[in-house]
Design an enzyme around this catalytic site. Structure first.
Site, PDB file in Angstrom:
ATOM      1  N   ASP A  34       0.840  -1.199   0.000  1.00  0.00           N
ATOM      2  CA  ASP A  34       0.000   0.000   0.000  1.00  0.00           C
ATOM      3  C   ASP A  34       0.877   1.250   0.000  1.00  0.00           C
ATOM      4  O   ASP A  34       1.618   1.492   0.955  1.00  0.00           O
ATOM      5  CB  ASP A  34      -0.882  -0.037   1.264  1.00  0.00           C
ATOM      6  CG  ASP A  34      -2.020   0.966   1.225  1.00  0.00           C
ATOM      7  OD1 ASP A  34      -2.095   1.754   0.273  1.00  0.00           O
ATOM      8  OD2 ASP A  34      -2.831   0.947   2.169  1.00  0.00           O
ATOM      9  N   ASP A  35       0.818   2.000  -1.064  1.00  0.00           N
ATOM     10  CA  ASP A  35       1.599   3.249  -1.163  1.00  0.00           C
ATOM     11  C   ASP A  35       3.109   3.009  -1.201  1.00  0.00           C
ATOM     12  O   ASP A  35       3.887   3.854  -0.738  1.00  0.00           O
ATOM     13  CB  ASP A  35       1.281   4.218  -0.005  1.00  0.00           C
ATOM     14  CG  ASP A  35      -0.102   4.828  -0.083  1.00  0.00           C
ATOM     15  OD1 ASP A  35      -0.927   4.368  -0.893  1.00  0.00           O
ATOM     16  OD2 ASP A  35      -0.365   5.774   0.683  1.00  0.00           O
ATOM     17  N   CYS A  74      -5.849   4.355  -3.457  1.00  0.00           N
ATOM     18  CA  CYS A  74      -6.165   3.055  -2.855  1.00  0.00           C
ATOM     19  C   CYS A  74      -7.410   2.316  -3.323  1.00  0.00           C
ATOM     20  O   CYS A  74      -7.343   1.250  -3.930  1.00  0.00           O
ATOM     21  CB  CYS A  74      -6.275   3.233  -1.344  1.00  0.00           C
ATOM     22  SG  CYS A  74      -4.780   3.841  -0.558  1.00  0.00           S
ATOM     23  N   HIS A 132     -11.104  -1.709   2.440  1.00  0.00           N
ATOM     24  CA  HIS A 132     -11.287  -0.409   1.791  1.00  0.00           C
ATOM     25  C   HIS A 132     -12.187  -0.461   0.563  1.00  0.00           C
ATOM     26  O   HIS A 132     -11.985   0.282  -0.409  1.00  0.00           O
ATOM     27  CB  HIS A 132      -9.917   0.195   1.407  1.00  0.00           C
ATOM     28  CG  HIS A 132      -9.934   1.690   1.373  1.00  0.00           C
ATOM     29  ND1 HIS A 132      -8.976   2.431   0.717  1.00  0.00           N
ATOM     30  CD2 HIS A 132     -10.799   2.589   1.908  1.00  0.00           C
ATOM     31  CE1 HIS A 132      -9.244   3.712   0.864  1.00  0.00           C
ATOM     32  NE2 HIS A 132     -10.345   3.841   1.585  1.00  0.00           N
ATOM     33  N   ASP A 277      -0.481  -0.831  -4.652  1.00  0.00           N
ATOM     34  CA  ASP A 277      -1.795  -0.378  -5.132  1.00  0.00           C
ATOM     35  C   ASP A 277      -1.739   0.990  -5.822  1.00  0.00           C
ATOM     36  O   ASP A 277      -2.675   1.400  -6.488  1.00  0.00           O
ATOM     37  CB  ASP A 277      -2.822  -0.346  -3.994  1.00  0.00           C
ATOM     38  CG  ASP A 277      -2.549   0.752  -2.978  1.00  0.00           C
ATOM     39  OD1 ASP A 277      -1.383   1.170  -2.822  1.00  0.00           O
ATOM     40  OD2 ASP A 277      -3.520   1.186  -2.316  1.00  0.00           O
ATOM     41  N   ASN A 278      -0.624   1.698  -5.636  1.00  0.00           N
ATOM     42  CA  ASN A 278      -0.416   3.007  -6.306  1.00  0.00           C
ATOM     43  C   ASN A 278       1.017   3.427  -6.020  1.00  0.00           C
ATOM     44  O   ASN A 278       1.734   2.765  -5.262  1.00  0.00           O
ATOM     45  CB  ASN A 278      -1.421   4.066  -5.821  1.00  0.00           C
ATOM     46  CG  ASN A 278      -1.543   4.174  -4.311  1.00  0.00           C
ATOM     47  OD1 ASN A 278      -2.539   3.733  -3.721  1.00  0.00           O
ATOM     48  ND2 ASN A 278      -0.527   4.715  -3.651  1.00  0.00           N
TER      49      ASN A 278
HETATM   50 CA    CA Z   1      -2.610   3.040  -1.471  1.00  0.00          CA
END
Ligand code: CA
Length: 450
Positions: A34-35, A74, A132, A277-278
């Protein structure tokens, strides 16, 4: 019974290498960071953050040099990953507010997830980590095709604490849940997710299983135990040091899960995907997206171009790279194909089964064009081959990613025909999508987005 049947469908027969058609169907694990900044893993250039286990995954698997996610933040990326569809087709273009009473902000009930598809095909399905995709009960992973769940429902979480006063707790302090029931958790959250992932794999060693392991690391809040901070003590910047320590925990998790698969002799029977995810939110966590421009929230490469590995020993090349543009939506179609599962025939699936392309059986690139859109139309990107159109507000830019991976030389005025071709494609695609069904809770700066 039908978990062990041989592959029979025509789709599966063409998708699978011959050798695999007579063995058991593979387990499938999606490890989603994540990130995570593009250059914050060793195999994409990190020098100050040791990621030996993620690097080993890349070394033993196939590394994609042009892999993007379907959104620069996200929740929409997760909606696309779960469904194999551009999330704009069903209005999931923003982050859902954390509100268990909100029946709209979440992955629409009519969408079919990869967990639905694999569950129907006889797989045991488990979701661990961040969800999420909506906080109302109807959006819960257990209602979306997952048979087991451990983690939290919102967009982020404190790594050390939770408030058991559910459901009034703040998003980042809600109780950790096991199969929908609040549980006390005392381990550092990243380590807890690893523990649960190893447990899931151990319990289901004899079944074909699908594990969606969605770590929230290294998403904010920047929190790490001393043991991980000590590994990156050479990093002077305290923000980046905390962020790096969180990646160390993620890396340990990848290593522990790999060791578990080895002990269980499941390595050759397991297809693993690893991605973020990004892009990294550089202004917030001091993530490094080198060599790309921009960061999380933007449609420049820094927001959408992610580290991406597929590992499946004996079935995929090891230590090689694949360069045609792919997108996270492809995970859906690839997973369904290797499982011999039926994908929904009543809707457009944008993902492509990558297997024939990466094993050399398909000569064409998986995609002619790829598309991005944020905020219902605040920004867009279109990629075709080396060319990428970026449209932010009324400004349209064009980049040759082969010659200019950092998107620094706008070719909009020198390549009007290419610009027009991509602009026409953008408009056509845009018309096929619907407006967002819900807004992000804090729509302003990228750094506030989960
Ligand atoms: Ca993210």
């Amino acid at each position: 019974m039908h978990r062990r049947t041989f592959l029979k469908t025509a789709a599966a027969a063409t998708a699978m290498p011959l050798a695999a058609a007579t063995t058991r169907r593979p387990n499938i694990i999606v490890i989603l960071a994540d990130d995570l900044g593009f250059a914050d893993v060793g195999f994409e250039g990190a020098k100050d953050i040791p990621t030996p286990y993620i690097d080993r995954l890349a070394r033993n698997g196939l590394r994609f040099t042009n892999a993007c996610v379907s959104h620069p933040f996200c929740s929409p990326t997760r909606a696309g990953l779960m469904t194999g569809r551009y999330q704009h087709r069903f209005g999931h273009e923003n982050n859902p507010k954390y509100d268990p009473n909100d029946q709209v902000a979440g992955l629409p009930a009519g969408e079919i997830t990869i967990a639905n598809v694999l569950s129907d095909a006889g797989y045991v399905t488990g979701q661990i980590g961040k969800w999420h995709l909506g906080a109302a009960p109807k959006f819960h992973p257990l209602k979306r095709g997952f048979q087991e769940q451990f983690g939290f429902i919102g967009g982020g979480h404190d790594y050390f604490k939770a408030d058991l006063d559910h459901p009034n707790a703040r998003e980042y302090m809600i109780p950790i849940e096991r199969n929908g029931q609040p549980v006390a958790e005392s381990e550092y959250l990243t380590d807890a997710f690893t523990r649960e992932a190893c447990s899931f794999v151990g319990r289901h060693a004899k079944d074909p299983f699908f594990l969606y392991l969605a770590y929230n690391a290294p998403h904010t809040p920047l929190q790490a135990p001393r043991a991980y901070l000590d590994r990156v003590s050479d990093i002077k910047d305290p923000i980046r040091r905390s962020y790096a320590a969180m990646i160390c925990a993620l890396d340990d998790g990848v290593g522990r899960l790999a060791a578990m698969l080895e002990v269980l002799k499941l390595e050759n029977d397991t297809l693993i995907f690893f991605l973020s995810d990004n892009g990294g939110p550089t202004p917030v966590t001091h993530a490094d997206n080198h060599p790309f421009r921009g960061y999380k929230g933007q449609v420049y490469e820094g927001g959408i171009h992610v580290p991406f590995v597929m590992k499946w020993p004996g079935q995929l090349p090891a230590g090689e790279t694949y360069g045609s543009p792919i997108i996270s939506l492809d995970i859906f179609s690839t997973a369904a194909a290797v499982a011999g599962a039926q994908v929904p025939g009543d809707r457009i699936i944008d993902g492509v089964n990558l297997m024939p392309h990466i094993t050399g059986k398909g000569s064409q690139p998986p995609h002619d064009k790829l598309y991005w859109r944020t905020g219902g139309g605040q920004s867009f990107a279109v990629r075709q081959g080396n060319w990428k159109l970026v449209k932010i507000g009324n400004r349209t830019e064009l980049y040759d990613l082969e010659a200019d991976v950092g998107e620094s030389k706008d070719a909009a005025t020198t390549q009007p025909e290419i610009l027009q071709r991509l602009e026409t494609a953008r408009q056509s695609w845009h018309r096929q999508m619907i407006p967002p069904l819900f807004e992000s809770p804090e729509p302003a700066p990228a750094k506030k987005k989960n």
